[in-house]
Every structure is written in C-alpha cells, then in structure tokens.
Write a protein that holds these residues in place. Structure first.
Motif: not given
Length: 127
Positions: A30, A34, A71, A73, A75-77, A80-81, A84
């Motif tokens: 993860p 990111a 990024t 990712l 599916d991540r908000h 959140c990224v 990270l």
C-alpha cells in the motif's frame, strides 16, 4: 535455435510455437502503490529533495495527490492516499538517522521519476 521452433509474434518478440504467454505483474504494497504519477519536472524536483533531505520530496508528493495525481490505489479515497504518502515521508525522516530512511528516500524519488516517465509516455499504469 531452430527456425521451426521459434516464430515472431505481433510485437516482434520471439515466442515458441506452443502459444504459452507468461505475464509478470509486480505486486506493490500500500505505501509503494500510493506513489503518485506526477508530471516529470515535479518528480525530478522530488527526487532532488529526497536525495538531500530525506522525506521532503515524499512530503511534497503527498500534496500532488490532493491536486489530482493518480496512483495505483484507485479504490482508496484521496485523503487515505495522502496520509499513506505522509506516513512514508515520516518513516523516511525517522529512519534517516541510521541511513535506511535516506536510501529508502532516494529509491522513492527514483520510483517517482520512473512513474512520471510512464505517465508522459502514455504507458498504462499496470505493467
């Protein structure tokens, strides 16, 4: 190799006549997934910052996520990224004392430049 055993596929790469295609896909954690796809000049600046002040370029790259950088990712908000990337910068700063964070910071900057070159060439994210 014998001419009968090898033929060229549509990309010009020799392949065996059995038709077996092997695809290698890198699995990223993860934190590494990111890393944002930034414009090339911004990525070079982040590499420069990470080289001389560990974690600073990663800290700057976190804000490019808030500005719309993609990024690996999806599916991540966005928040959140962003966090990270901030965590990666914090880890680099804390472990720079024992040289691990400094080396990690340089590799992180090199990954940013590589991803930026993919972005500029129009190569898809998943290789």
């Amino acid at each position: 190799m014998d001419q009968k055993d090898t033929e060229m596929n549509e990309k010009g790469v020799p392949s065996s006549t059995s038709g077996v295609v092997v695809q290698v896909r890198e699995k990223k954690g993860p934190l590494r997934a990111a890393i944002p796809y930034m414009p090339f000049p911004v990525a070079v600046i982040c590499l420069f910052l990470n080289t001389f002040i560990p974690g600073l370029g990663t800290f700057v790259s976190a804000f490019t996520v808030l500005c719309g950088a993609r990024t690996d990712l999806p599916d991540r908000h966005v928040c959140c990224v962003f966090w990270l990337n901030m965590a990666a910068a914090f880890i680099q700063i804390l472990t720079a004392i024992v040289m691990v964070g400094w080396i990690m910071s340089i590799f992180w900057g090199m990954d940013m430049v590589i991803l930026a070159s993919y972005r500029d060439q129009g190569i898809p994210q998943q290789l």
